[in-house]
Scaffold this motif. Structure first.
Motif, mmCIF file in Angstrom:
data_model
loop_
_atom_site.group_PDB
_atom_site.id
_atom_site.type_symbol
_atom_site.label_atom_id
_atom_site.label_comp_id
_atom_site.label_asym_id
_atom_site.label_seq_id
_atom_site.Cartn_x
_atom_site.Cartn_y
_atom_site.Cartn_z
ATOM 1 N N VAL A 26 0.850 -1.195 0.000
ATOM 2 C CA VAL A 26 0.000 0.000 0.000
ATOM 3 C C VAL A 26 0.887 1.248 0.000
ATOM 4 O O VAL A 26 0.674 2.194 -0.762
ATOM 5 N N GLY A 27 1.911 1.205 0.854
ATOM 6 C CA GLY A 27 2.800 2.356 0.959
ATOM 7 C C GLY A 27 3.511 2.648 -0.354
ATOM 8 O O GLY A 27 3.560 3.800 -0.806
ATOM 9 N N MET A 28 4.047 1.588 -0.980
ATOM 10 C CA MET A 28 4.733 1.792 -2.257
ATOM 11 C C MET A 28 3.805 2.461 -3.255
ATOM 12 O O MET A 28 4.165 3.430 -3.934
ATOM 13 N N PHE A 29 2.609 1.906 -3.326
ATOM 14 C CA PHE A 29 1.635 2.407 -4.297
ATOM 15 C C PHE A 29 1.326 3.880 -4.041
ATOM 16 O O PHE A 29 1.345 4.708 -4.959
ATOM 17 N N VAL A 30 1.074 4.190 -2.765
ATOM 18 C CA VAL A 30 0.686 5.562 -2.433
ATOM 19 C C VAL A 30 1.834 6.534 -2.725
ATOM 20 O O VAL A 30 1.626 7.591 -3.343
ATOM 21 N N VAL B 31 1.422 9.538 -5.354
ATOM 22 C CA VAL B 31 1.557 10.928 -4.915
ATOM 23 C C VAL B 31 2.683 11.627 -5.699
ATOM 24 O O VAL B 31 2.511 12.756 -6.170
ATOM 25 N N SER B 32 3.795 10.941 -5.871
ATOM 26 C CA SER B 32 4.885 11.568 -6.644
ATOM 27 C C SER B 32 4.433 11.901 -8.046
ATOM 28 O O SER B 32 4.717 12.984 -8.570
ATOM 29 N N ALA B 33 3.747 10.944 -8.658
ATOM 30 C CA ALA B 33 3.298 11.169 -10.032
ATOM 31 C C ALA B 33 2.330 12.347 -10.097
ATOM 32 O O ALA B 33 2.402 13.178 -10.999
ATOM 33 N N LEU B 34 1.441 12.419 -9.097
ATOM 34 C CA LEU B 34 0.481 13.528 -9.075
ATOM 35 C C LEU B 34 1.198 14.866 -8.936
ATOM 36 O O LEU B 34 0.849 15.839 -9.608
ATOM 37 N N LEU B 35 2.209 14.895 -8.065
ATOM 38 C CA LEU B 35 2.942 16.150 -7.879
ATOM 39 C C LEU B 35 3.614 16.570 -9.188
ATOM 40 O O LEU B 35 3.598 17.747 -9.550
ATOM 41 N N VAL B 36 4.177 15.602 -9.877
ATOM 42 C CA VAL B 36 4.815 15.933 -11.148
ATOM 43 C C VAL B 36 3.777 16.445 -12.143
ATOM 44 O O VAL B 36 4.012 17.411 -12.873
ATOM 45 N N TRP B 37 2.618 15.802 -12.132
ATOM 46 C CA TRP B 37 1.553 16.243 -13.032
ATOM 47 C C TRP B 37 1.156 17.686 -12.719
ATOM 48 O O TRP B 37 1.019 18.517 -13.617
ATOM 49 N N VAL B 38 0.992 17.977 -11.424
ATOM 50 C CA VAL B 38 0.623 19.340 -11.033
ATOM 51 C C VAL B 38 1.703 20.321 -11.490
ATOM 52 O O VAL B 38 1.409 21.383 -12.045
ATOM 53 N N LEU B 39 2.951 19.923 -11.287
ATOM 54 C CA LEU B 39 4.052 20.789 -11.709
ATOM 55 C C LEU B 39 3.957 21.115 -13.198
ATOM 56 O O LEU B 39 4.046 22.276 -13.602
ATOM 57 N N PHE B 40 3.742 20.092 -13.999
ATOM 58 C CA PHE B 40 3.703 20.314 -15.438
ATOM 59 C C PHE B 40 2.447 21.054 -15.869
ATOM 60 O O PHE B 40 2.465 21.851 -16.787
ATOM 61 N N ARG B 41 1.360 20.742 -15.207
ATOM 62 C CA ARG B 41 0.070 21.250 -15.667
ATOM 63 C C ARG B 41 -0.200 22.659 -15.171
ATOM 64 O O ARG B 41 -0.779 23.455 -15.882
ATOM 65 N N PHE B 42 0.235 22.981 -13.958
ATOM 66 C CA PHE B 42 -0.259 24.204 -13.344
ATOM 67 C C PHE B 42 0.817 25.218 -12.965
ATOM 68 O O PHE B 42 0.502 26.239 -12.387
ATOM 69 N N THR B 43 2.066 24.936 -13.238
ATOM 70 C CA THR B 43 3.063 25.938 -12.866
ATOM 71 C C THR B 43 3.720 26.512 -14.113
ATOM 72 O O THR B 43 3.703 25.905 -15.175
ATOM 73 N N ALA C 201 13.497 13.655 -13.898
ATOM 74 C CA ALA C 201 13.490 12.219 -14.192
ATOM 75 C C ALA C 201 14.346 11.476 -13.176
ATOM 76 O O ALA C 201 13.953 10.418 -12.672
ATOM 77 N N ALA C 202 15.496 12.047 -12.863
ATOM 78 C CA ALA C 202 16.360 11.398 -11.873
ATOM 79 C C ALA C 202 15.658 11.333 -10.521
ATOM 80 O O ALA C 202 15.769 10.352 -9.781
ATOM 81 N N LEU C 203 14.907 12.401 -10.201
ATOM 82 C CA LEU C 203 14.155 12.421 -8.948
ATOM 83 C C LEU C 203 13.124 11.288 -8.926
ATOM 84 O O LEU C 203 13.014 10.539 -7.951
ATOM 85 N N LEU C 204 12.392 11.157 -10.022
ATOM 86 C CA LEU C 204 11.401 10.072 -10.081
ATOM 87 C C LEU C 204 12.093 8.714 -10.012
ATOM 88 O O LEU C 204 11.585 7.777 -9.381
ATOM 89 N N GLY C 205 13.254 8.627 -10.651
ATOM 90 C CA GLY C 205 14.020 7.390 -10.574
ATOM 91 C C GLY C 205 14.392 7.077 -9.133
ATOM 92 O O GLY C 205 14.322 5.919 -8.692
ATOM 93 N N ALA C 206 14.762 8.110 -8.381
ATOM 94 C CA ALA C 206 15.104 7.897 -6.974
ATOM 95 C C ALA C 206 13.902 7.354 -6.215
ATOM 96 O O ALA C 206 14.027 6.460 -5.375
ATOM 97 N N VAL C 207 12.723 7.894 -6.520
ATOM 98 C CA VAL C 207 11.510 7.349 -5.891
ATOM 99 C C VAL C 207 11.377 5.870 -6.245
ATOM 100 O O VAL C 207 11.110 5.020 -5.384
ATOM 101 N N ALA C 208 11.605 5.561 -7.517
ATOM 102 C CA ALA C 208 11.502 4.159 -7.948
ATOM 103 C C ALA C 208 12.482 3.286 -7.181
ATOM 104 O O ALA C 208 12.127 2.217 -6.672
ATOM 105 N N GLY C 209 13.732 3.747 -7.098
ATOM 106 C CA GLY C 209 14.744 2.957 -6.398
ATOM 107 C C GLY C 209 14.387 2.758 -4.937
ATOM 108 O O GLY C 209 14.462 1.654 -4.404
ATOM 109 N N LEU C 210 13.970 3.849 -4.299
ATOM 110 C CA LEU C 210 13.666 3.771 -2.871
ATOM 111 C C LEU C 210 12.441 2.898 -2.603
ATOM 112 O O LEU C 210 12.338 2.296 -1.545
#
Ligand SMILES: Nc1ncnc2c1ncn2[C@@H]1O[C@H](COP(=O)(O)OP(=O)(O)O)[C@@H](O)[C@H]1O
Ligand SMILES: [Mg+2]
Lengths: 332, 311, 235
Positions: free
Chosen positions: A179-183, A187-199, A233-242
Motif C-alpha cells: 500500500v505504501g509503495m503504491f501511495v 503521490v509523486s506522479a500527481l505532484l509531477v503532473w501538477v508541476l507540469f500542468r499548473f506551474t 526524471a532522476a528524482l522520479l528514478g530515486a523514488v523508484a529505487g527507494l
C-alpha cells in the motif's frame, strides 16, 4: 509535416483508437476484480503486482520525461536510481531517519540529473541521437562501477519505510508495504503532473520539449528546461529505487537492472511519449508479470525479462505508438 | 592511389606483427591478444551496423551468447569440430539477426536501442529456463579445451577472413546502399534503394559476426558457456568498443577491440581502482570521454593526426 | 535621437551558407518599419538575426544595448517579441497556455496584460481552454500576435502575418497592428510580401535583395519609386 500535425492532434483529441483502449483497460480492470473476488491468491498477486507495477511505472515515467525533453532513451536511468538509493542508504547510516533521507535523496537526485544533462548529454546531443545513447550506456557502466567500488556488491539492508504490518481484507492479506509503495508512487506522479500542468516552470518545460525554437522566442531558457527535465526524471528514478528496495528486502547494485527492462516495456506499452501511459503501462506490466508467472506454467520466474521483451516486440509490431502515445511520423 | 598503397601496407604490417607476436610473447599474453581478436570480430560486426547504416544495437552480447552456446552445445553433444561450430554459429546468428532486424525496420533509433537492450537482457536468461539442454546456471562445457596458441591462430585468422569479407561487402553496391540508409532514409528510398532489404541485411551480417565472436569467446573462456558470462555488460562493452573505434578504419576497430579486450586485465593491476569493478569505472569514464572529446572515435583521431602531419 | 533598433553591417549564415551580407537598418521608437523583398532575399533571416535564432555577426543594438551576443531567450527578456513565419503557436497547448507563454518573462500576475490583450482580441477570452491547434489559420495568426503582445514588448518582429490568410482577416490583422502602434506606441519591424499593405502600415521601409539592402526610404518615397512599383506594387 502535415501528417505530423494532424496525427498529433488526433492523439490529443483521443484519436480513433482511444475508446477502444479505454474499453480494453476497463475490461482488464473488471477481469482483475472478478478474479480477485473469486480467489484470495489471485487478489494477493494482483495487489502485489500493482505495487511493483507502480515502481515500474514511475521509472517508466522518468524515461518518458527524458525522451520527451531530449528524444533520448536514458539507459542509465535505472542505475542512476540505484545509485541514489545507495545515497539514501548512506544518509541513513549517517543517522538520518528514513524519510529525512528520502527527501534529501530526491533533492540530490534532482541536482545530479540536471548536472549530468548539462555536462555529459548536452554537448553530444546536437551531434546525433546515437552519440547521446552511447553516453548513457557509458554512464550505466560507470555508475555501476562506482557504486560497487564505494559500497561493494554485497547486500545492504535499509530500515523498512512502512513496517511489516499486514492488513486482512476479506480473506486477502495485504502488506502495508505494498500500500505504501503504491501511495508514494501515485503521490509523486500527481505532484509531477501538477508541476507540469499548473506551474509556469512546468509550462516552460512542456513548451521547450514540444517546440524548442518557438519556446526560446518567448524567452524560455530551453537548454535549462531540458536539463531540469532530466533532473526531474532522476528524482522520479530515486523514488523508484527507494520503493523498489523494500520490495526486494535488500539493496544491491543490480537492484534496478530487471526493473529497467520492465520500465522499458511499460513505457513502450503506454507510448514512449505519454506520461500517463507510462504509469498505466507500469501497472499493467507489474500485474501481468505476477499473474503470468503464477498461472502460466510455461513462463516461470526466469522468463520475466523475456516476457517483458516479448511485450515490447508485440507492442512495436502491433501498435508502435503504444496505448496512449502519438504516432511517430516516419514515412519511409 | 597513395591511400590505397598505405592501406595495403598497414594491413600487411598488422598481419606480419600478428603472425610473429605469439612466438615472442608469453603464453598468458598470447591468450590476452587472442581475446583482442575475439572482440575485434564483435566490434567489427557492430561497426558495420552502426557505422554504415546508422542503426544502433545495444544487444550484440545476445548474439554472442547464441553463437557461444551453439559452439558449446554442439561440442558437448556431438563433439563437432570447433571450426565447424563457428560456421554454424555464423549461420544461426545471421538468421536470428535478420529476424531481429525485421521489427527494427519499423523502428527509429530510440526504439531500436530499447529492443536490442531488452534482447541483451533476455537471451542470457533462456538457459535458466531450458536448463536440461542449455545447462542452467552451471553452464555448458565443450568436449575439449583448446590451447592459447590455437585460439590465437583461429581468432586472428577468423578476424582476417571476416575483415576481408566486410571489405568486399562494403566496398560495392551493398556498402553504398548501407551508407545511403544512414545518411538519409528518405533519399535512399527515393533513389530506389530497397531500404528494408538492406536494413535487415546489415543486422544479419552484424549478428553473424557477433555469433562467431561468441563462439571464440566461449573457447577463450576455457570452453565454458554460462549465462553470467553473457550479461548485459558484454553488450555494453561491444558498443563501447565500437564507439572507441569510430567508423571504418582497421586501426580504429583494432583500438576499440584492444580497449575492451585488454582493459579488464590491465586495470586489475592498477592501484586503487584495481578491484573487480574498477574496470567498469574505467570503461564508463572512457566511453564518455571518447564521445565528448573524440566524436569520431579512434579512427577520427587518426585522420586528424594524419592531417596535422601533412600540414 | 537614436533608433530603438539599429543594425549595422549584419551578416548571417546557416552553416556554411551566407545569407545576409551586411544589412544596415534602423527602426525609430514608436514607428512601424517594413522590410520588403522577393522570396529568399533574407527578410526572415534579418528578423532572426535580431532575435538571435541564427548565427550572425555585425552590430545589432536595441535600446542602446548590443544584442549580437545574446541568445533568443535573452533577447526576448529585453522586450523583443518575435512572431515567426508560420506563426509558431504551440498547437499542442491551449490558447491560455500560449498566452501565458507569451508573458513567460514577466514576473507576477499577468491578469492585467491578459485583460488588455482581450480588449484587442475579445474572442480569445472565450476560447482560452481550446487547443491552439484546433483554431483556424487566421485565428492562430491572431493568437500569435496576441501572444507576442502579452509580453508588452518594446519591439515586435512580425514575419509575413498575411501569409495564407483570407483578405478580410488580413485587413483585420493590420487594423489591430496599427491600433497597437497608435494607442500603445508599439514599435514594429514588419516583413510582408504584400508591399501594398506593408507600406500602408509603415512609415518607412527597406527593400532587400539577395541579402543586401538595395533601397530604403519613407513609405511615400518607396511607393513613388519605379522599381518598387514595378516589382512589388504591380502597376
Ligand atoms: N534553415 C536554413 N538553412 C539553410 N538555408 C536557409 C535556411 N533558411 C533560409 N535559408 C536560405 O537563406 C536565404 C534567405 O532566406 P529567408 O531569410 O527565409 O528569405 P525570405 O524570408 O526573404 O524569403 C534563402 O536563400 C534560403 O534558402
Ligand atoms: Mg521569409
Amino acid at each position: 509535416m502535415v501528417t505530423a500535425a494532424t496525427s498529433r492532434l488526433e492523439g490529443l483529441r483521443g484519436g480513433a483508437g482511444f475508446p477502444l483502449v479505454s474499453l480494453v483497460l476497463v475490461a482488464c480492470a473488471a477481469g482483475l476484480l472478478v478474479g480477485s473476488l473469486r480467489s484470495a491468491t489471485f487478489a494477493q498477486l494482483t495487489v502485489q503486482g500493482l505495487a511493483l507495477g507502480a515502481v515500474y511505472g514511475i521509472l517508466a515515467l522518468a524515461l518518458v520525461l527524458v525522451y520527451r525533453a531530449t528524444r533520448v532513451i536514458n539507459f542509465a536511468q535505472g542505475e542512476l536510481a540505484m545509485a541514489t538509493t545507495y545515497i539514501a542508504y548512506q544518509l541513513i547510516q549517517w543517522g538520518l531517519s528514513y524519510w529525512e533521507a528520502f527527501v534529501a535523496t530526491l533533492a540530490i537526485a534532482l541536482v545530479l540529473g540536471t548536472v549530468l544533462e548539462l555536462t555529459l548529454i548536452r554537448p553530444v546531443l546536437h551531434r546525433s541521437g546515437i552519440a547521446a545513447v552511447i553516453v548513457t550506456v557509458g554512464l550505466f557502466v560507470l555508475i555501476d562501477g562506482i557504486v560497487n567500488w564505494i559500497w561493494g556488491g554485497d547486500f545492504k539492508s535499509m530500515p523498512s519505510p512502512f513496517g511489516t504490518k499486514i492488513y486482512h481484507v476479506g480473506g486477502v492479506s495485504i502488506a502495508r508495504l505494498y500500500v505504501g509503495m503504491f501511495v508514494v508512487v501515485v503521490v509523486s506522479a500527481l505532484l509531477v503532473w501538477v508541476l507540469f500542468r499548473f506551474t509556469k516552470l512546468g509550462l516552460g518545460m512542456r513548451a521547450a520539449a514540444l517546440r524548442p525554437a518557438e519556446a526560446a522566442l518567448v524567452g524560455v531558457r530551453v537548454d535549462w528546461m531540458l536539463a531540469v527535465g532530466w533532473g526531474l526524471a532522476a528524482l522520479l528514478g530515486a523514488v523508484a529505487g527507494l520503493m523498489a528496495e523494500p520490495s526486494q528486502f535488500f539493496l544491491q547494485p543490480t537492484l534496478m537492472q530487471p526493473i529497467l527492462v520492465y520500465a522499458f516495456a511499460a513505457a513502450v506499452l503506454g507510448g514512449l511519449d505519454s506520461p500517463a501511459g507510462a504509469l498505466i503501462g507500469g501497472l499493467a506490466i507489474g500485474v501481468s508479470l505476477n499473474l503470468v508467472v503464477q498461472y502460466v506454467p510455461a513462463i516461470s520466474s526466469e522468463l520475466q525479462e523475456p516476457f517483458a521483451f516479448a511485450v515490447i516486440i508485440a507492442v512495436l509490431l502491433l501498435k508502435p505508438s503504444g496505448l496512449f502515445g502519438h504516432q511517430e511520423v516516419r514515412r519511409v | 592511389m597513395r591511400s590505397r598503397i598505405a592501406t595495403v601496407a598497414s594491413l600487411l604490417i598488422a598481419a606480419a606483427v600478428l603472425s610473429v607476436l605469439p612466438f615472442v610473447i608469453s603464453d598468458y599474453n598470447v591468450s590476452l591478444v587472442a581475446r583482442v581478436g575475439v572482440f575485434f570480430i564483435a566490434v567489427l560486426g557492430l561497426d558495420i551496423l552502426t557505422g554504415y547504416t546508422g542503426q544502433i544495437s545495444i544487444g550484440h552480447g545476445a548474439f554472442m551468447a547464441i553463437g557461444g552456446y551453439t559452439t558449446a552445445v554442439l561440442s558437448r553433444d556431438h563433439d563437432t569440430n570447433l571450426i565447424v561450430t563457428m560456421l554454424i554459429a555464423f549461420a544461426i546468428c545471421f538468421v536470428v539477426g535478420l529476424l531481429v532486424g525485421l521489427p527494427a525496420l519499423r523502428l527509429s533509433g530510440a526504439y531500436l536501442a530499447l529492443v536490442t537492450f531488452a534482447l541483451a537482457v533476455s537471451v542470457p536468461l533462456l538457459p535458466l529456463k531450458w536448463s536440461s539442454f542449455l545447462g542452467g546456471r552451471d553452464g555448458v562445457q565443450t568436449s575439449h579445451e583448446v590451447s592459447n596458441l590455437w585460439l590465437y591462430g583461429v581468432a586472428w585468422a577468423a578476424s582476417a577472413v571476416l575483415f576481408v569479407l566486410a571489405w568486399l561487402i562494403l566496398r560495392g553496391r551493398v556498402g553504398r546502399a548501407f551508407r545511403a540508409v544512414r545518411d538519409s532514409e528518405i533519399a535512399a528510398v527515393a533513389s530506389g534503394i530497397e531500404l528494408p532489404v538492406y536494413k535487415t541485411l546489415a543486422f544479419g551480417i552484424s549478428a553473424a559476426y557477433a555469433g562467431v565472436a561468441g563462439s571464440l569467446f566461449v573457447l577463450a573462456n576455457n570452453g565454458f558457456a554460462a549465462p553470467d558470462e553473457f550479461g548485459v555488460v558484454l553488450s555494453l562493452q561491444i558498443l563501447i568498443g565500437a564507439a572507441v573505434a569510430g567508423l571504418g578504419s582497421l586501426w580504429g576497430v583494432l583500438a576499440g577491440a584492444a580497449f575492451v579486450g585488454l582493459l579488464p586485465s590491465v586495470s586489475s593491476s592498477v592501484p586503487v581502482i584495481g578491484s573487480t569493478h574498477g574496470q567498469d569505472v574505467v570503461f564508463g569514464a572512457a566511453v564518455i570521454l571518447v564521445m565528448l572529446l573524440l566524436p569520431d572515435g579512434f579512427a577520427g583521431l587518426l585522420t586528424r593526426i594524419r592531417r596535422l602531419a601533412r600540414a | 535621437m537614436t533608433a530603438l533598433l539599429e543594425l549595422q553591417d549584419v551578416e548571417a549564415r546557416y552553416g556554411p551558407v551566407h545569407v545576409l551580407h551586411g544589412i544596415s537598418l534602423a527602426v525609430e521608437e514608436g514607428s512601424v518599419v517594413a522590410v520588403l523583398g522577393p522570396n529568399g532575399a533574407g527578410k526572415t533571416t534579418t528578423l532572426r538575426a535580431v532575435s538571435g535564432t541564427v548565427r550572425r555577426a555585425g552590430r545589432i543594438r536595441f535600446a542602446g544595448r548590443p544584442l549580437d551576443r545574446l541568445g533568443p531567450a535573452a533577447v526576448a527578456r529585453l522586450g523583443v517579441a518575435h512572431v515567426p513565419e508560420g506563426r509558431g503557436t504551440f498547437s499542442e497547448l491551449t490558447v491560455w497556455e500560449n498566452l501565458r507563454l507569451g508573458a513567460y518573462t514577466r514576473r507576477g500576475s499577468i491578469q492585467p496584460e491578459l485583460e488588455r490583450v482581450f480588449t484587442y482580441f475579445p474572442w480569445l477570452s472565450d476560447r482560452r481552454r481550446q487547443q491552439a491547434g484546433t483554431l483556424s489559420g487566421g485565428e492562430q495568426q491572431m493568437l500569435a500576435l496576441a501572444r507576442a503582445f502579452v509580453l508588452r514588448p518594446r519591439l515586435l518582429l512580425l514575419d509575413e502575418p498575411s501569409l495564407g490568410l483570407a483578405p478580410v482577416l488580413v485587413a483585420e490583422l493590420f487594423r489591430i497592428v496599427r491600433e497597437l502602434n497608435e494607442k500603445e506606441g508599439l514599435t514594429v519591424l514588419l516583413v510582408e510580401q504584400n508591399a501594398h499593405l506593408a507600406l500602408q502600415a509603415a512609415v518607412a521601409g527597406y527593400v532587400l535583395e539577395a541579402g543586401r539592402v538595395v533601397l530604403s526610404g519613407s513609405s511615400d518615397e518607396l511607393r513613388a519609386d519605379d522599381s518598387v512599383r514595378r516589382s512589388y506594387l504591380g502597376y
